[in-house]
Scaffold this motif. Structure first.
Motif, mmCIF file in Angstrom:
data_model
loop_
_atom_site.group_PDB
_atom_site.id
_atom_site.type_symbol
_atom_site.label_atom_id
_atom_site.label_comp_id
_atom_site.label_asym_id
_atom_site.label_seq_id
_atom_site.Cartn_x
_atom_site.Cartn_y
_atom_site.Cartn_z
ATOM 1 N N GLY A 29 20.181 39.510 38.407
ATOM 2 C CA GLY A 29 19.709 40.198 38.826
ATOM 3 C C GLY A 29 20.611 41.030 39.059
ATOM 4 N N LEU A 30 21.397 41.052 40.024
ATOM 5 C CA LEU A 30 23.312 40.668 40.475
ATOM 6 C C LEU A 30 23.893 41.937 38.616
ATOM 7 N N GLU A 31 23.917 41.250 38.095
ATOM 8 C CA GLU A 31 23.839 42.154 36.590
ATOM 9 C C GLU A 31 23.211 42.499 36.314
ATOM 10 N N ASP A 32 21.903 42.884 35.945
ATOM 11 C CA ASP A 32 21.173 43.948 36.082
ATOM 12 C C ASP A 32 21.234 45.347 36.753
ATOM 13 N N GLY A 33 21.940 44.951 38.242
ATOM 14 C CA GLY A 33 22.407 46.243 39.032
ATOM 15 C C GLY A 33 23.090 46.518 39.326
ATOM 16 N N HIS A 34 24.590 46.341 38.406
ATOM 17 C CA HIS A 34 25.676 46.620 38.568
ATOM 18 C C HIS A 34 25.993 47.845 37.455
ATOM 19 N N GLY A 36 26.964 50.353 36.885
ATOM 20 C CA GLY A 36 28.003 51.552 36.961
ATOM 21 C C GLY A 36 29.229 50.667 35.681
ATOM 22 N N ALA A 37 28.733 49.259 35.670
ATOM 23 C CA ALA A 37 29.855 48.699 35.422
ATOM 24 C C ALA A 37 29.762 49.125 33.202
ATOM 25 N N ARG A 71 28.903 41.486 33.971
ATOM 26 C CA ARG A 71 29.559 43.270 34.664
ATOM 27 C C ARG A 71 30.296 42.563 35.216
ATOM 28 N N VAL A 72 29.355 41.430 36.278
ATOM 29 C CA VAL A 72 30.126 40.926 36.983
ATOM 30 C C VAL A 72 30.675 39.736 37.464
ATOM 31 N N PHE A 73 30.368 39.288 36.577
ATOM 32 C CA PHE A 73 30.604 37.422 36.499
ATOM 33 C C PHE A 73 31.793 37.486 35.344
ATOM 34 N N GLU A 74 32.908 37.127 35.293
ATOM 35 C CA GLU A 74 33.471 36.771 34.575
ATOM 36 C C GLU A 74 33.126 35.492 33.934
ATOM 37 N N LYS A 237 28.880 44.109 48.568
ATOM 38 C CA LYS A 237 30.047 45.190 48.952
ATOM 39 C C LYS A 237 30.809 45.456 48.478
ATOM 40 N N ARG A 238 31.631 44.756 47.437
ATOM 41 C CA ARG A 238 32.642 44.443 47.392
ATOM 42 C C ARG A 238 33.298 45.047 45.372
ATOM 43 N N LEU A 239 32.059 45.499 45.013
ATOM 44 C CA LEU A 239 31.520 45.822 43.911
ATOM 45 C C LEU A 239 31.906 47.059 42.774
ATOM 46 N N GLY A 240 32.036 47.337 43.772
ATOM 47 C CA GLY A 240 32.538 49.233 43.394
ATOM 48 C C GLY A 240 33.961 49.967 44.280
#
Length: 293
Positions: A29-34, A36-37, A71-74, A237-240
């Motif tokens: 879900g985090l991947e889907d929500g980001h 902007g990447a 997008r979020v996790f390497e 909080k830190r993704l952007g």
């Protein structure tokens, strides 16, 4: 006296699988929500793992779920397993040294748990580790595990949130518990040859057996339940936050510290390799890239 605990084993292994499913869904879900990447949202690749006894018989297994290049996790891995059989001589000796009775007479064991390590794309997003487990022998049982935050760029408010969330989940089990498990984590996740902690701490316990299986299992579940509310808000909080080569260099050097700890000191790594579990699953915690001076 031989402890059976068959129903308890089923409940414990079922909980670890349920927690695994919750975390996998939340991370995708985090991947889907980001949005902007660049690129497609990451997805977990799921592989069944098997453990085979020395005589070739089935000795359990589990699921290795790894996401790479999201997008979020390497790289993030969420493993769950239930294994059983007979401990080898080295593992028997290690268990006896920890005070487990009867290992020389009857070295059978059963173990189930979940293990998670996340390495992030953005250096401002903290890496994290979590695991919980139940271990059984014919003479004893116990729970263990915890979670700890491993930022390469530290934010005091993130550390405070992570610890406060864990405390809130542990306080119903006794307000003396959180300070003790926090201190245990500070000691356990220390890297002696570097003279420093590998992160900003968290909670940790091992050999948890108060004699009340239900109470200890409830505590173990709440350690697992604390993970997502403690961690997800920090990532969001830190993704952007923007970053460049300097921040990436800091991240890769910090990952080197993390790799050193896991290969030299981590009990779970040693146990998994000594009992013949899938080496890829055991070493899933290692970062995709790291750097040393």
């Amino acid at each position: 006296m031989t402890l059976q605990f068959d129903a308890e084993k089923i409940r414990a292994s079922g909980w670890f699988r349920e927690l695994r499913d919750r975390i996998v869904d939340a991370f995708e879900g985090l991947e889907d929500g980001h949005s902007g990447a660049a690129g497609e949202p990451g997805r977990f690749e799921v592989t069944e793992t098997r453990r085979t006894a020395e005589d070739g018989s089935d000795a359990g297994g589990g699921l290795m779920s790894v996401m790479r290049g999201g997008r979020v996790f390497e790289k993030v891995g969420v493993n769950v397993s239930t294994v059983y059989g007979t401990l080898g001589a080295r593992a028997q000796k290690a268990m006896a040294a920890r005070g487990v009775p009867g290992m020389e007479e009857d070295p059978r064991f059963w173990a189930s748990g979940i293990s998670l390590v996340a390495h992030m794309q953005n250096p401002h997003c903290p890496a994290v580790h979590m695991n919980t487990r139940m271990f059984w022998t014919p003479h004893a049982w116990w729970f263990g595990g915890g979670s700890d935050l491993n930022p390469c760029i530290e934010y005091d408010e993130d550390t405070a949130h992570f610890h406060a969330t864990q405390k809130a989940h542990l306080d119903p089990h006794g307000e003396e518990l959180y300070p003790r498990l926090k201190a245990w984590a500070d000691e356990y996740f220390f890297v002696p040859h570097r003279g420093r902690a590998r992160g900003v701490g968290g909670i940790f316990m091992d050999d948890r057996n108060t004699g009340n299986w239900e109470a200890d299992f409830a505590l173990t579940r709440d350690i697992g339940r604390a993970f997502l509310p403690a961690y997800l808000p920090l990532v969001e909080k830190r993704l952007g936050t923007s970053w460049g080569e300097e921040e990436r260099d800091i991240q890769l050097r910090h990952r080197g510290l993390y790799a050193e700890y896991n290969l030299v000191y981590d009990r779970g790594t040693k146990f998994g390799l000594e009992t013949g579990h899938d080496a890829n699953a055991v070493l899933m915690s290692l970062p995709p890239l790291a750097k040393w001076h």
